[in-house]
Design a protein around this motif. Structure first.
Motif, mmCIF file in Angstrom:
data_model
loop_
_atom_site.group_PDB
_atom_site.id
_atom_site.type_symbol
_atom_site.label_atom_id
_atom_site.label_comp_id
_atom_site.label_asym_id
_atom_site.label_seq_id
_atom_site.Cartn_x
_atom_site.Cartn_y
_atom_site.Cartn_z
ATOM 1 N N SER A 1 -7.657 0.553 9.244
ATOM 2 C CA SER A 1 -6.346 0.510 10.404
ATOM 3 C C SER A 1 -5.373 -0.675 10.003
ATOM 4 C CB SER A 1 -6.979 0.343 11.946
ATOM 5 O OG SER A 1 -7.473 -1.041 11.978
ATOM 6 N N ARG A 2 -4.407 -0.252 10.403
ATOM 7 C CA ARG A 2 -3.203 -1.394 10.252
ATOM 8 C C ARG A 2 -3.871 -3.015 10.775
ATOM 9 N NH1 ARG A 2 1.600 -2.344 8.518
ATOM 10 N NH2 ARG A 2 2.861 -3.971 9.570
ATOM 11 N N GLU A 3 -4.390 -2.816 11.999
ATOM 12 C CA GLU A 3 -4.789 -4.091 12.644
ATOM 13 C C GLU A 3 -5.757 -4.756 11.691
ATOM 14 O OE1 GLU A 3 -2.660 -1.765 15.175
ATOM 15 O OE2 GLU A 3 -4.441 -1.069 14.192
ATOM 16 N N ARG A 4 -6.918 -3.910 11.115
ATOM 17 C CA ARG A 4 -7.867 -4.705 10.526
ATOM 18 C C ARG A 4 -7.102 -5.206 9.007
ATOM 19 N NH1 ARG A 4 -13.681 -1.157 10.187
ATOM 20 N NH2 ARG A 4 -13.887 -1.347 12.345
ATOM 21 N N SER A 5 -6.189 -4.530 8.671
ATOM 22 C CA SER A 5 -5.671 -5.130 7.312
ATOM 23 C C SER A 5 -4.786 -6.335 7.583
ATOM 24 C CB SER A 5 -4.808 -3.957 6.720
ATOM 25 O OG SER A 5 -5.407 -2.776 6.367
ATOM 26 N N ALA A 6 -4.446 -6.419 8.943
ATOM 27 C CA ALA A 6 -3.625 -7.457 9.321
ATOM 28 C C ALA A 6 -4.401 -8.831 9.459
ATOM 29 C CB ALA A 6 -2.528 -7.229 10.552
ATOM 30 N N ALA A 7 -5.854 -8.275 10.148
ATOM 31 C CA ALA A 7 -6.651 -9.337 10.414
ATOM 32 C C ALA A 7 -7.217 -10.170 9.122
ATOM 33 C CB ALA A 7 -7.966 -8.760 11.116
ATOM 34 N N ALA A 8 -7.370 -9.359 7.762
ATOM 35 C CA ALA A 8 -7.665 -9.778 6.667
ATOM 36 C C ALA A 8 -6.526 -10.802 6.017
ATOM 37 C CB ALA A 8 -7.991 -8.697 5.665
ATOM 38 N N LEU A 9 -5.241 -10.298 6.363
ATOM 39 C CA LEU A 9 -4.235 -11.160 5.981
ATOM 40 C C LEU A 9 -4.237 -12.341 6.626
ATOM 41 C CD1 LEU A 9 -1.380 -8.591 5.362
ATOM 42 C CD2 LEU A 9 -2.812 -9.496 3.595
ATOM 43 N N LYS A 10 -4.531 -12.553 7.842
ATOM 44 C CA LYS A 10 -4.436 -13.902 8.662
ATOM 45 C C LYS A 10 -5.545 -14.855 7.874
ATOM 46 C CE LYS A 10 -4.553 -15.409 13.311
ATOM 47 N NZ LYS A 10 -5.001 -14.958 14.682
ATOM 48 N N ASN A 11 -6.190 -14.498 7.166
ATOM 49 C CA ASN A 11 -7.219 -15.370 6.577
ATOM 50 C C ASN A 11 -6.645 -16.005 5.124
ATOM 51 O OD1 ASN A 11 -9.363 -15.218 8.723
ATOM 52 N ND2 ASN A 11 -9.954 -13.377 7.426
ATOM 53 N N VAL A 12 -5.442 -15.555 4.885
ATOM 54 C CA VAL A 12 -4.898 -16.149 3.461
ATOM 55 C C VAL A 12 -3.601 -16.865 3.980
ATOM 56 C CG1 VAL A 12 -3.474 -15.321 1.390
ATOM 57 C CG2 VAL A 12 -5.291 -13.804 2.646
ATOM 58 N N GLU A 13 -3.553 -17.923 3.197
ATOM 59 C CA GLU A 13 -2.246 -18.870 3.425
ATOM 60 C C GLU A 13 -0.811 -17.882 3.642
ATOM 61 O OE1 GLU A 13 -2.432 -22.102 4.162
ATOM 62 O OE2 GLU A 13 -4.457 -22.213 4.119
ATOM 63 N N LYS A 14 -0.173 -18.672 4.369
ATOM 64 C CA LYS A 14 0.907 -18.006 4.701
ATOM 65 C C LYS A 14 1.991 -17.937 3.544
ATOM 66 C CE LYS A 14 5.031 -18.096 7.906
ATOM 67 N NZ LYS A 14 5.469 -18.886 9.135
ATOM 68 N N ALA A 15 1.871 -19.344 2.910
ATOM 69 C CA ALA A 15 2.923 -19.456 1.639
ATOM 70 C C ALA A 15 2.491 -18.562 0.412
ATOM 71 C CB ALA A 15 2.640 -20.862 1.280
ATOM 72 N N GLU A 16 1.079 -18.177 0.459
ATOM 73 C CA GLU A 16 0.650 -17.340 -0.593
ATOM 74 C C GLU A 16 1.262 -16.029 -0.471
ATOM 75 O OE1 GLU A 16 -3.550 -15.740 -2.768
ATOM 76 O OE2 GLU A 16 -3.449 -17.482 -1.382
ATOM 77 N N LEU A 17 1.328 -15.417 0.913
ATOM 78 C CA LEU A 17 1.726 -13.953 1.327
ATOM 79 C C LEU A 17 3.160 -14.027 1.096
ATOM 80 C CD1 LEU A 17 -0.478 -13.534 4.557
ATOM 81 C CD2 LEU A 17 -0.895 -12.863 2.311
ATOM 82 N N GLU A 18 3.899 -15.142 1.440
ATOM 83 C CA GLU A 18 5.342 -15.096 1.196
ATOM 84 C C GLU A 18 5.447 -14.958 -0.162
ATOM 85 O OE1 GLU A 18 6.302 -18.559 3.297
ATOM 86 O OE2 GLU A 18 6.711 -17.527 5.233
ATOM 87 N N ALA A 19 4.959 -15.593 -1.129
ATOM 88 C CA ALA A 19 5.075 -15.296 -2.529
ATOM 89 C C ALA A 19 4.917 -14.094 -2.971
ATOM 90 C CB ALA A 19 4.249 -16.789 -3.121
ATOM 91 N N ILE A 20 4.026 -13.514 -2.761
ATOM 92 C CA ILE A 20 3.559 -12.356 -3.041
ATOM 93 C C ILE A 20 4.802 -11.308 -2.716
ATOM 94 C CG2 ILE A 20 2.235 -10.062 -2.642
ATOM 95 C CD1 ILE A 20 -0.012 -12.109 -2.462
ATOM 96 N N ILE A 21 5.585 -11.566 -1.445
ATOM 97 C CA ILE A 21 6.595 -10.821 -0.909
ATOM 98 C C ILE A 21 7.689 -10.916 -1.868
ATOM 99 C CG2 ILE A 21 7.996 -10.274 1.110
ATOM 100 C CD1 ILE A 21 5.525 -10.811 2.917
ATOM 101 N N ALA A 22 7.923 -12.113 -2.071
ATOM 102 C CA ALA A 22 9.218 -12.429 -2.895
ATOM 103 C C ALA A 22 8.958 -11.713 -4.216
ATOM 104 C CB ALA A 22 9.252 -13.966 -2.992
ATOM 105 N N GLU A 23 7.769 -11.724 -4.599
ATOM 106 C CA GLU A 23 7.726 -11.132 -6.196
ATOM 107 C C GLU A 23 7.650 -9.584 -5.939
ATOM 108 O OE1 GLU A 23 4.665 -11.119 -9.888
ATOM 109 O OE2 GLU A 23 4.530 -12.711 -8.108
ATOM 110 N N GLU A 24 7.108 -9.137 -4.998
ATOM 111 C CA GLU A 24 6.826 -7.569 -5.050
ATOM 112 C C GLU A 24 7.528 -7.033 -3.783
ATOM 113 O OE1 GLU A 24 2.870 -6.765 -5.208
ATOM 114 O OE2 GLU A 24 2.154 -8.227 -6.859
ATOM 115 N N GLY A 25 8.194 -7.691 -3.083
ATOM 116 C CA GLY A 25 8.991 -7.007 -2.119
ATOM 117 C C GLY A 25 8.192 -6.691 -0.674
ATOM 118 N N ALA A 26 6.984 -6.454 -0.976
ATOM 119 C CA ALA A 26 6.015 -6.380 0.364
ATOM 120 C C ALA A 26 4.385 -6.414 -0.132
ATOM 121 C CB ALA A 26 6.212 -4.911 1.003
ATOM 122 N N ILE A 27 3.650 -6.599 0.628
ATOM 123 C CA ILE A 27 2.436 -6.512 0.727
ATOM 124 C C ILE A 27 1.758 -5.230 0.626
ATOM 125 C CG2 ILE A 27 0.129 -7.731 1.163
ATOM 126 C CD1 ILE A 27 1.620 -10.273 2.401
#
Length: 299
Positions: free
Chosen positions: A240-266
């Motif tokens: 589910s989208r909720e389960r995927s989001a819960a997994a992302l919550k355990n990743v540093e925000k800055a790391e997620l933002e870096a992925i988005i900056a490079e690839e456009g989205a996670i």
């Protein structure tokens, strides 16, 4: 009415033996056609799916049973999960560098173990491990029951891949009822062996061509058999989208933002059903502010 994608439970009241029979068709298509598996891997997943359905039906809990093969051979790993509601999902990985695959179970699963995980909705998770050191998955499962349950158990698994677009698998399980194993062990074992011998006469052609009632009559017409209402079996994924989001919550925000900056989205892709969940910078902000679902929808 078709007897495929149904689990049938039955009991031999005079013999203190219970049985289950499952035949899979549509529910299996979703598993084996989710990826371009070689037919040998499809057949293995077919046997595992039938086995997972049978094992789930033996439990008196609400929850999930997972069968996972971990191997150093051709098959790296194969997983099938089944719930008490008889929903199935599965996936496998193998050595894709090979141009041809062996046919036998032993060659596919060299130096392998089978991990059986029982996860109830309430209570503690249980995990059992059995070596895949026998020539078939059914024999390995019988060994598991002998070690963990100490109940005589017979397992038969079959597949029919004659039509690649209509693959089918089936399984039967016989087991001495727990209450009789201690009170009348000698008689129960004798009755169990007799019923098992009858069951061994069932051919693959009969399994896949006959209705379940005809199969049971063909095998046990001289025995007293009581059937329970059939339970539907289907493919269903728990992603589910909720389960995927819960997994992302355990990743540093800055790391997620870096992925988005490079690839456009996670992009998070479910290995079981291939649903893709996409998260942008607004979603990441929402997730780290406690809104687990984010804003966008799966693609």
């Amino acid at each position: 009415m078709s007897s495929f994608d149904q689990l049938h439970r039955f009991i031999f009241p005079d013999a203190s033996v219970r049985g289950e029979l499952v035949k899979l068709s549509d529910s299996l298509q979703h598993i084996v056609h989710n990826y371009e598996y070689p037919v040998q891997i499809q057949q293995l997943l077919g046997e595992m799916a039938a086995a997972a359905s049978l094992l789930t039906a033996t439990l008196k809990i609400e929850g999930e049973v997972g069968l996972q093969i971990q191997s150093e051979g051709v098959v790296r790993y194969a997983v099938v999960n089944a719930t008490h509601e008889q929903t199935l999902r599965g996936v496998a990985r193998w050595d894709e560098s090979l141009t041809s695959l062996p046919e036998s179970f032993a060659e596919l699963t060299d130096k392998a173990i089978l991990v059986i995980t029982i996860t109830p909705h309430e209570g503690e998770r249980y995990q059992g491990v059995v070596a895949l050191d026998k020539p078939s998955l059914s024999a390995c499962l019988e060994s598991y029951f002998e070690q963990s349950e100490q109940l005589p158990t017979r397992v038969r698994l079959m597949t029919d891949f004659s039509d690649p677009e209509n693959v089918r698998s089936a399984g039967m399980l016989l087991q001495v009822l727990p209450k009789s194993a201690s009170t009348s062990e000698k008689d129960s074992l004798s009755e169990f062996e007799h019923i098992s011998t009858l069951t061994d006469t069932l051919t693959s052609e009969e399994m896949f061509s006959l209705p379940v009632q005809d199969i049971l009559y063909r095998l046990y017409h001289q025995e007293q058999v009581e059937m329970y209402p059939a339970q539907a079996v289907s493919f269903a994924c728990t992603c589910s989208r909720e389960r995927s989001a819960a997994a992302l919550k355990n990743v540093e925000k800055a790391e997620l933002e870096a992925i988005i900056a490079e690839e456009g989205a996670i992009k998070m892709n479910c290995q079981y059903c291939h649903t893709e969940y996409r998260f942008d910078s607004i979603d990441v902000e929402a997730i780290h502010n406690g809104h687990a679902g984010g804003a966008t929808q799966p693609q």
